[in-house]
Design a protein around this motif. Structure first.
Motif, mmCIF file in Angstrom:
data_model
loop_
_atom_site.group_PDB
_atom_site.id
_atom_site.type_symbol
_atom_site.label_atom_id
_atom_site.label_comp_id
_atom_site.label_asym_id
_atom_site.label_seq_id
_atom_site.Cartn_x
_atom_site.Cartn_y
_atom_site.Cartn_z
ATOM 1 N N GLY A 13 0.805 -1.227 0.000
ATOM 2 C CA GLY A 13 0.000 0.000 0.000
ATOM 3 C C GLY A 13 0.832 1.268 0.000
ATOM 4 O O GLY A 13 0.405 2.292 0.527
ATOM 5 N N VAL A 14 2.023 1.215 -0.598
ATOM 6 C CA VAL A 14 2.891 2.388 -0.629
ATOM 7 C C VAL A 14 2.672 3.142 -1.931
ATOM 8 O O VAL A 14 2.723 2.547 -3.006
ATOM 9 N N PHE B 210 9.822 8.599 2.680
ATOM 10 C CA PHE B 210 10.591 7.410 2.351
ATOM 11 C C PHE B 210 10.676 6.495 3.578
ATOM 12 O O PHE B 210 10.506 5.275 3.486
ATOM 13 N N ASP B 211 10.915 7.127 4.722
ATOM 14 C CA ASP B 211 10.977 6.387 5.976
ATOM 15 C C ASP B 211 9.660 5.638 6.224
ATOM 16 O O ASP B 211 9.659 4.447 6.589
ATOM 17 N N ALA B 212 8.542 6.349 5.988
ATOM 18 C CA ALA B 212 7.234 5.723 6.186
ATOM 19 C C ALA B 212 7.040 4.568 5.207
ATOM 20 O O ALA B 212 6.482 3.518 5.562
ATOM 21 N N ALA B 213 7.526 4.765 3.967
ATOM 22 C CA ALA B 213 7.395 3.705 2.962
ATOM 23 C C ALA B 213 8.160 2.463 3.402
ATOM 24 O O ALA B 213 7.671 1.332 3.275
ATOM 25 N N LEU B 214 9.374 2.690 3.963
ATOM 26 C CA LEU B 214 10.168 1.543 4.432
ATOM 27 C C LEU B 214 9.421 0.800 5.541
ATOM 28 O O LEU B 214 9.378 -0.431 5.559
ATOM 29 N N LYS B 215 8.812 1.576 6.455
ATOM 30 C CA LYS B 215 8.087 0.936 7.565
ATOM 31 C C LYS B 215 6.919 0.108 7.036
ATOM 32 O O LYS B 215 6.696 -1.026 7.481
ATOM 33 N N LYS C 239 8.191 -2.976 5.444
ATOM 34 C CA LYS C 239 8.719 -3.913 6.433
ATOM 35 C C LYS C 239 7.595 -4.766 7.025
ATOM 36 O O LYS C 239 7.774 -5.967 7.278
ATOM 37 N N ALA C 240 6.444 -4.121 7.235
ATOM 38 C CA ALA C 240 5.317 -4.845 7.827
ATOM 39 C C ALA C 240 4.907 -6.044 6.976
ATOM 40 O O ALA C 240 4.348 -7.016 7.473
ATOM 41 N N LYS C 241 5.182 -5.964 5.668
ATOM 42 C CA LYS C 241 4.752 -7.041 4.770
ATOM 43 C C LYS C 241 5.886 -8.003 4.420
ATOM 44 O O LYS C 241 5.691 -8.940 3.648
ATOM 45 N N ASP C 242 7.085 -7.725 4.963
ATOM 46 C CA ASP C 242 8.243 -8.501 4.520
ATOM 47 C C ASP C 242 8.627 -9.543 5.572
ATOM 48 O O ASP C 242 8.576 -9.276 6.767
ATOM 49 N N SER C 243 9.037 -10.713 5.100
ATOM 50 C CA SER C 243 9.289 -11.798 6.053
ATOM 51 C C SER C 243 10.512 -11.527 6.926
ATOM 52 O O SER C 243 10.500 -11.787 8.122
ATOM 53 N N ASP C 244 11.597 -10.982 6.342
ATOM 54 C CA ASP C 244 12.783 -10.750 7.186
ATOM 55 C C ASP C 244 12.962 -9.282 7.550
ATOM 56 O O ASP C 244 13.942 -8.909 8.200
ATOM 57 N N GLY C 245 12.031 -8.436 7.154
ATOM 58 C CA GLY C 245 12.097 -7.029 7.542
ATOM 59 C C GLY C 245 13.139 -6.219 6.789
ATOM 60 O O GLY C 245 13.333 -5.052 7.061
ATOM 61 N N LYS C 246 13.824 -6.844 5.820
ATOM 62 C CA LYS C 246 14.817 -6.111 5.030
ATOM 63 C C LYS C 246 14.168 -5.780 3.690
ATOM 64 O O LYS C 246 13.868 -6.684 2.906
ATOM 65 N N VAL C 247 13.951 -4.482 3.450
ATOM 66 C CA VAL C 247 13.134 -4.113 2.302
ATOM 67 C C VAL C 247 13.856 -3.243 1.282
ATOM 68 O O VAL C 247 13.319 -2.940 0.227
ATOM 69 N N THR D 294 17.875 -2.526 5.682
ATOM 70 C CA THR D 294 18.714 -2.769 4.510
ATOM 71 C C THR D 294 19.170 -4.218 4.403
ATOM 72 O O THR D 294 19.690 -4.780 5.359
ATOM 73 N N ASP D 295 18.977 -4.768 3.243
ATOM 74 C CA ASP D 295 19.506 -6.108 2.958
ATOM 75 C C ASP D 295 20.987 -5.956 2.619
ATOM 76 O O ASP D 295 21.344 -5.134 1.787
ATOM 77 N N PRO D 296 21.865 -6.729 3.265
ATOM 78 C CA PRO D 296 23.305 -6.556 3.006
ATOM 79 C C PRO D 296 23.691 -6.888 1.567
ATOM 80 O O PRO D 296 24.749 -6.479 1.102
#
Lengths: 454, 328
Positions: A179-180, A195-200, A203-211, A269-271
């Motif tokens: 929903g971004v 951008f910060d809000a978009a990351l949050k 993250k809510a929808k991502d399995s490992d929180g790295k988006v 951040t994904d490494p």
């Protein structure tokens, strides 16, 4: 007296030993003297006859780029009988160091260099102005941004086949699922908060929180650290260097707070150790340059969107400038070098090269006919950004593409700034790290009389 | 049962020393020997002068000047400014002293660790087993790989995400209770990670030297010890250790000299991303980046001069402390 001949003719072992020791002592000194003596000379190459063999050095980047260049050289050599080009490819990681460590008389007739290093090579008398050797048509056809990068004191020392730009690649599918809403172009770029809000939200929808991917796998204590994240400084109203001084512009409170925000994104951040975080769909956003477009568009197809970098207050910014071509200061055949550059910068070769690396063409005619970058093309965002160039000094809220500082002190500027980016990202205090970098840059400039080009 | 295989015909040439003054020491003969000695050492001495002596003197000279790589400005005399900056300017001395500390930490941890581990492996591999050659090659293998390659592979092992091999292994072992840990990016584990990968890469080399030392211990000594009902530990303590003391001292010296040269792994891991540069910076790394990334030859020379002196002093102290018995 030649110690070698005298020692072989002599029968005295003692003398032979003395001569050998002498030789061992003298050889390194001679090498040292040869290195030290290379600085002098005059920066105007000799025009020469315009015929014969010229040597060309280029960096060996992606395979497709190297192939495009090799093809260009091959077709140049077979297109006429007067000039013969000998191409030498040097691995990209050592390329700039190689030129730095080579004395001017050992440099080739034509050489490639990374845009921001040009001023240093002009300062070191390693490059000659090309205005007299390339045709007027070639100069006219270069884009303003490309010409700005290659110009010092009204003379042109380098022209590029392609330019560069930074942006944010997004996966439409993942963004929509979270929903971004995302920007349509440069004018409605995300603010840092958005951008910060978009990351949050992602993250809510991502399995490992790295988006997001910030190309961490490439490391930050290098040119990527500067090129990739100097836009944060510019967008916060700061500058790497203002009137030859870093203190006050690199470490201003607005820049410090922007870098703090940047660091807070490490949690998302994904490494990207394998370099595939975005292409494999592990992350929804990738903060990187035009050069990833061929790989990303192949992996995501229609799902790929291209967005500007976030705005930290003074409008979104991007870096600009890339590899360029110039003539070695000690060339004895600069006319032939110019002939080759004219050929290299024609539509066919610029087209083939930019097709190989996905970069925005640096000539007007090739840009107009580029499938990717023309109005309505998938990478129109990059040409929109480059159409609003700031130059290196006058960074305002309305311009977007900033040239990295055109100064012979650039190696120190980039080393210190990228070190600061690396340590801030690693957890150091942004204020202390930026202030330290600024002091180091200023000290170096004062040690070198401001790097005035003599 | 034998734990240690006796080496066939243990010719300990190392112990015998050169034939100094074996025949009648006539004066003419003596001077002749002195001449021969000089002649034989000449190539090594010449090499030493050419590749260590002259560059070092040159570095001392450069360190008193403001010299830039390829700068059109004439080098200017700087006095002790470069040294003053290294020790009193907080911006420069901070990283430099940190690099020195990192180097010392590395040496202090690696020398006993790597020597001990190499000894353990050598004892383990010094027995009669089927395919012992295979095992020996396996343990020696990492030495064959260039450090740059090893560092690239370890980057994948130590990666901070849960895709990092170490993290995913720990995750599996802890039944999913292990979160992703940033091994290279965390100030506490960055140097430890460098140490572990260096030891892994280098230990095989020391192992081979110690293995050769172990094989020179005559088997009769063990037989005699067994007849005296010495336990395995006593055999190790009173036969093995004295037998390889010289080798052990050599290995420890070699390891400490090598451990001051740490550079490749730090350089590769920093370029690869995610490494805490401050926590892992070594003096060599700082000297190279100062000279070739920032073109500041004067400063880099000062760093190397200081470092050279420190290493020389440390090596002299170490030699004094662990002098082998058979040294005159």
């Amino acid at each position: 007296m030649n110690p070698i001949t005298s020692s072989t003719s002599s029968t005295s072992g003692r003398f032979r030993r003395t001569a050998r020791t002498g030789l061992a002592l003298v050889l390194p000194l001679a090498a040292v003297a040869a290195c030290g003596g290379g600085g002098g000379g005059d920066t105007s190459a000799e025009a020469g006859s315009g015929e014969g063999t010229i040597s060309v050095w280029a960096h060996q980047g992606q395979k497709s780029e190297a192939e495009a260049l090799q093809n260009a050289v091959k077709s140049f050599n077979s297109s006429q009988g007067k000039v013969k080009v000998e191409l030498k490819l040097i691995p990209e990681t050592d390329y700039t160091k190689t030129i730095t460590a080579t004395s001017p008389d050992k440099l080739p007739d034509v050489l490639e260099f990374d845009g921001p290093t040009m001023a240093n090579f002009v300062y070191n008398k390693k490059l000659a102005p090309i205005d007299d050797y390339v045709s007027a048509k070639t100069l006219d056809n270069a884009t303003d941004a490309s010409k700005a990068q290659g110009e010092i004191d009204g003379k042109h020392y380098g022209l590029g086949m392609f330019d560069s730009g930074l942006g944010m690649y997004g996966s439409k599918k993942l963004l929509d699922a979270a929903g971004v809403t995302y920007p349509k172009g440069v004018d409605d770029a995300w603010t840092a908060d958005q951008f910060d809000a978009a990351l949050k939200a992602l993250k809510a929808k991502d399995s490992d929180g790295k988006v997001v991917d910030l190309q961490e796998g490439s490391g930050y204590a290098n040119e990527w650290g500067t090129y990739g994240f100097a836009p944060i400084v510019w967008s916060a109203g700061g500058s790497l260097l203002k009137d030859g001084k870093a203190e006050g512009s690199l470490d201003s409170p607005a820049v410090v707070s922007a870098m703090k925000t940047f660091r807070s994104w490490k949690a998302y951040t994904d490494p990207n150790t394998d370099g595939n975080a975005f292409a494999k769909g592990r992350v929804a956003l990738s903060w990187v340059g035009h050069w990833m477009y061929p790989a990303y568009s192949e992996a995501l197809g229609d799902d790929l969107v291209v967005l500007p970098l976030p705005d930290f207050g003074d409008g979104p910014k991007t870096g600009q400038g890339s590899w360029a071509w110039g003539v070695g200061a000690d060339s004895k055949n600069a006319k032939a070098a110019g002939t080759f550059l004219d050929f290299l910068l024609d539509d066919t070769n610029v087209g083939a090269m930019t097709k190989a690396n996905g970069a925005p063409p640096a000539t007007k005619s090739a840009l107009a006919s580029s499938e990717l970058y023309k109005a309505g093309g998938p990478l129109q965002l990059f040409s929109d950004q480059l159409a609003k160039p700031c130059g290196a000094e006058d960074i305002s809220t309305s311009c977007v593409a900033v040239t990295r500082p055109v100064t012979a002190g650039y190696p120190v500027v980039t080393a210190k700034f990228s070190e600061a980016v690396n340590s801030i990202y690693g957890g150091a205090d942004p204020k202390a790290a930026l202030a330290e970098a600024a002091r180091a840059i200023d000290r170096d400039f004062s040690d070198n009389a401001g790097y005035e080009i003599p | 049962m034998k734990t240690v295989e006796p080496a066939p015909a243990a010719a300990s040439g190392r112990q015998q020393g050169p034939l100094v003054g074996a025949p009648a020491p006539r004066p003419s003969r003596r001077s002749r020997e002195w001449l021969h000695g000089l002649l034989m050492s000449a190539p090594a001495v010449a090499g030493l002068i050419a590749f260590v002596g002259i560059p070092f003197c040159y570095a001392v000279v450069l360190s008193f000047h403001n010299v830039r790589l390829g700068s059109p400005l004439e080098p200017t005399f700087f006095g002790v400014e470069q040294y003053r900056r290294l020790f009193t300017d907080p911006d420069l001395s901070g990283p430099f002293l940190r690099a020195l500390l990192n180097n010392l930490t590395f040496a202090v941890v690696v020398v006993p660790l790597q020597t001990g581990l190499a000894l353990g492996l050598a004892i383990l591999l010094n027995r009669k087993l089927k395919a012992i050659g295979l095992f020996r090659s396996l343990f020696f293998m990492p030495v064959v790989f260039p450090m740059a390659l090893v560092a690239v592979i370890w980057r994948l092992i130590l990666a901070r995400s849960d895709q990092g091999m170490l993290n995913s292994a720990l995750d599996a072992v802890s039944l999913g209770n292990w979160g992703a840990f940033d091994w290279l990016g965390d100030g506490l584990t960055a140097m430890a990670s460098i140490i572990v990968l260096s030891v892994w890469q280098g230990v095989g080399f020391q192992m081979v030297i110690l293995l050769a030392g172990l094989q020179q211990i005559p088997g009769e000594l063990y037989e005699a010890a067994e007849l005296d009902r010495a336990s395995r530990w006593q055999q190790f303590r009173h036969v093995t250790l004295p037998g390889i003391r010289g080798t052990l001292v050599f290995v420890a010296l070699l390891t400490s000299v090598l451990s001051f040269r740490v550079f490749d792994q730090v350089y590769v891991l920093v370029k690869g991303g995610g490494l805490d540069e401050d926590a892992a910076r070594t003096v060599m790394y700082q000297a190279v980046t100062t000279a070739f990334d920032q073109n500041n030859i004067g400063q880099a020379s000062a760093i190397t001069v200081v470092f050279f002196l420190i290493v020389v002093v440390l090596t002299l102290i170490q030699r004094r402390v662990v002098r082998p018995d058979n040294e005159d």
